[in-house]
Scaffold this motif. Sequence first.
Motif, PDB file in Angstrom:
ATOM      1  N   GLN A 174      29.418 -33.400 -30.526  1.00 50.24           N
ATOM      2  CA  GLN A 174      30.692 -32.705 -30.329  1.00 50.24           C
ATOM      3  C   GLN A 174      31.370 -32.466 -31.682  1.00 50.24           C
ATOM      4  O   GLN A 174      31.273 -33.301 -32.592  1.00 50.24           O
ATOM      5  CB  GLN A 174      31.604 -33.569 -29.458  1.00 50.24           C
ATOM      6  N   THR A 175      32.021 -31.320 -31.803  1.00 43.20           N
ATOM      7  CA  THR A 175      32.787 -31.002 -33.006  1.00 43.20           C
ATOM      8  C   THR A 175      34.197 -30.606 -32.558  1.00 43.20           C
ATOM      9  O   THR A 175      34.450 -30.418 -31.358  1.00 43.20           O
ATOM     10  CB  THR A 175      32.170 -29.795 -33.744  1.00 43.20           C
ATOM     11  N   GLU A 176      35.055 -30.437 -33.519  1.00 49.27           N
ATOM     12  CA  GLU A 176      36.418 -30.027 -33.186  1.00 49.27           C
ATOM     13  C   GLU A 176      36.398 -28.712 -32.397  1.00 49.27           C
ATOM     14  O   GLU A 176      37.099 -28.558 -31.398  1.00 49.27           O
ATOM     15  CB  GLU A 176      37.223 -29.860 -34.481  1.00 49.27           C
ATOM     16  N   GLU A 177      35.539 -27.781 -32.845  1.00 50.26           N
ATOM     17  CA  GLU A 177      35.484 -26.459 -32.195  1.00 50.26           C
ATOM     18  C   GLU A 177      34.909 -26.572 -30.793  1.00 50.26           C
ATOM     19  O   GLU A 177      35.399 -25.955 -29.846  1.00 50.26           O
ATOM     20  CB  GLU A 177      34.608 -25.474 -32.998  1.00 50.26           C
ATOM     21  N   SER A 178      33.839 -27.372 -30.666  1.00 49.70           N
ATOM     22  CA  SER A 178      33.197 -27.441 -29.343  1.00 49.70           C
ATOM     23  C   SER A 178      34.103 -28.170 -28.346  1.00 49.70           C
ATOM     24  O   SER A 178      34.138 -27.846 -27.162  1.00 49.70           O
ATOM     25  CB  SER A 178      31.813 -28.100 -29.417  1.00 49.70           C
ATOM     26  N   TRP A 179      34.850 -29.152 -28.835  1.00 49.10           N
ATOM     27  CA  TRP A 179      35.799 -29.849 -27.959  1.00 49.10           C
ATOM     28  C   TRP A 179      36.889 -28.887 -27.492  1.00 49.10           C
ATOM     29  O   TRP A 179      37.241 -28.828 -26.307  1.00 49.10           O
ATOM     30  CB  TRP A 179      36.401 -31.056 -28.690  1.00 49.10           C
ATOM     31  N   LYS A 180      37.377 -28.098 -28.435  1.00 48.17           N
ATOM     32  CA  LYS A 180      38.413 -27.115 -28.090  1.00 48.17           C
ATOM     33  C   LYS A 180      37.861 -26.142 -27.040  1.00 48.17           C
ATOM     34  O   LYS A 180      38.569 -25.771 -26.099  1.00 48.17           O
ATOM     35  CB  LYS A 180      38.831 -26.364 -29.361  1.00 48.17           C
ATOM     36  N   PHE A 181      36.603 -25.781 -27.187  1.00 44.06           N
ATOM     37  CA  PHE A 181      35.978 -24.865 -26.222  1.00 44.06           C
ATOM     38  C   PHE A 181      36.000 -25.488 -24.825  1.00 44.06           C
ATOM     39  O   PHE A 181      36.355 -24.836 -23.839  1.00 44.06           O
ATOM     40  CB  PHE A 181      34.536 -24.570 -26.664  1.00 44.06           C
ATOM     41  N   ASP A 184      39.515 -25.509 -23.465  1.00 44.60           N
ATOM     42  CA  ASP A 184      39.913 -24.132 -23.109  1.00 44.60           C
ATOM     43  C   ASP A 184      39.237 -23.675 -21.816  1.00 44.60           C
ATOM     44  O   ASP A 184      39.847 -22.989 -20.998  1.00 44.60           O
ATOM     45  CB  ASP A 184      39.573 -23.161 -24.250  1.00 44.60           C
ATOM     46  N   TRP A 232      41.052 -35.390 -31.416  1.00 40.47           N
ATOM     47  CA  TRP A 232      40.766 -34.338 -30.426  1.00 40.47           C
ATOM     48  C   TRP A 232      41.505 -34.622 -29.109  1.00 40.47           C
ATOM     49  O   TRP A 232      41.984 -33.712 -28.446  1.00 40.47           O
ATOM     50  CB  TRP A 232      39.256 -34.243 -30.154  1.00 40.47           C
ATOM     51  N   GLN A 235      44.981 -33.576 -29.552  1.00 44.09           N
ATOM     52  CA  GLN A 235      45.068 -32.118 -29.508  1.00 44.09           C
ATOM     53  C   GLN A 235      44.992 -31.621 -28.064  1.00 44.09           C
ATOM     54  O   GLN A 235      45.722 -30.721 -27.655  1.00 44.09           O
ATOM     55  CB  GLN A 235      43.931 -31.518 -30.355  1.00 44.09           C
TER      56      GLN A 235
END
Length: 413
Positions: A174-181, A184, A232, A235
């Motif tokens: 997991q990355t910041e971007e994938s978590w945000k995905f 979302d 995360w 966030q």
Amino acid sequence: MSDAVGIYISIPFCKAKCTFCNFASGAFGAERMPRYVDRLCEEMRAVRAGADRISASLGGSVDTVYFGGGTPSLLSATQFRQIFDALRGEFDVARDAEITLECAPGQLGDETLDELQRQGMNRISFGVQSFVDRESAAVGRLHTREQCEAEIARVRRAGVGEINLDLIAGLPHQTEESWKFSVDQAIASEVPHVSVYLLEVDEDSRLGREMLEQGTRYGAAAVPSEDDAAGWYEQACLTLDDAGVGQYEISNFARSGHRSRHNLKYWTRQPYLGFGVDAHSMLLTAEGAARFANTDDLETYLGVVVEGGPLRLFDSSQGVSSSSSFCSDVDHIGAEAAFEESLFLGLRLNEGVDLDRVRDQFGDAMLRAAMPALLEVQDAGLLELYSDRMRLTTRGRLVSNEVFSRLLIPSAA
Ligand code: SF4
């Protein structure tokens, strides 16, 4: 407080074991399911006598039922019918009861769904964990993002609108971007309830052992740092809140009017009764409350039957039951422990603890005794303390276990 009781039914069967999980669940053979369902029903039929023996009240009616596990959706329609028949034979299940099914995406058959709806099931909690296929696969989940979306649409078409999605922050890869995905996607799905957990890797799980031994098979090296995962989570709290899915408990977020009635019972110390492997219960007694839990071993739970003896929910002669019975020690909760529980459980909720109600229930002396520790935690920026209410700060929610251990009353610690 309502005297209605909540019922938790544990179904410990899973199709595959997730790498991080060490719950009392597993990919047990389906041939055990009929026996397990028989045991559940016998346990339900024995519960009234058991509760009488410890002078505990079973409440007036049942207003929430929660099938957890494990993956309860693996049971057949016939098996669910058997369970509901036993449940309704013993309890007065309210017409508007919240009845929840935990479910792994792709593991709920049409026939089972139909039967559950006939029985009044009106809420489904999907263990999505991530909308990124690589992350789900890394921990042994068997579904894809596409399947999750199709499942949400399918149960909605069938008429189940009360849907929860579980997400986990801190999965391998997991990355910041994938978590945000993932967050979302959960918002875009417009489900009314989302649960967000930080990855907790049990040391005895496959991933846990690999992290200790620095192996490579289960993605231990790709597990994000705890600090990243915590960031995360914070966030996600903000993003969900902005989208109208407000946080109401450390791990739980809901649109207005869609909180989990069953889970709220745990945090507000309302009575609940658990059936099945590793199921926990809390019933009210004249002295306060009694807590007890069933064995977490499937073979032991099933073994009661193999031995052919009458089911013994409680062994009142010894206060504890033997290893071959369902239930371990019964913990009688006195005033001091009940006070602590009210604080710890209430602080899990964003609305926090109503201090006037605590004073009414336990008197002022206990609150005064706890005040030095409360002020210390407030000074550390983990607690907001007002004259009539206290609640954890955002930071406090992130380290809630540390807060709770600092609040233990010295004489009870
Ligand atoms: S996380 Fe859930 S689905 Fe996965 S093994 Fe544990 S209980 Fe089963």
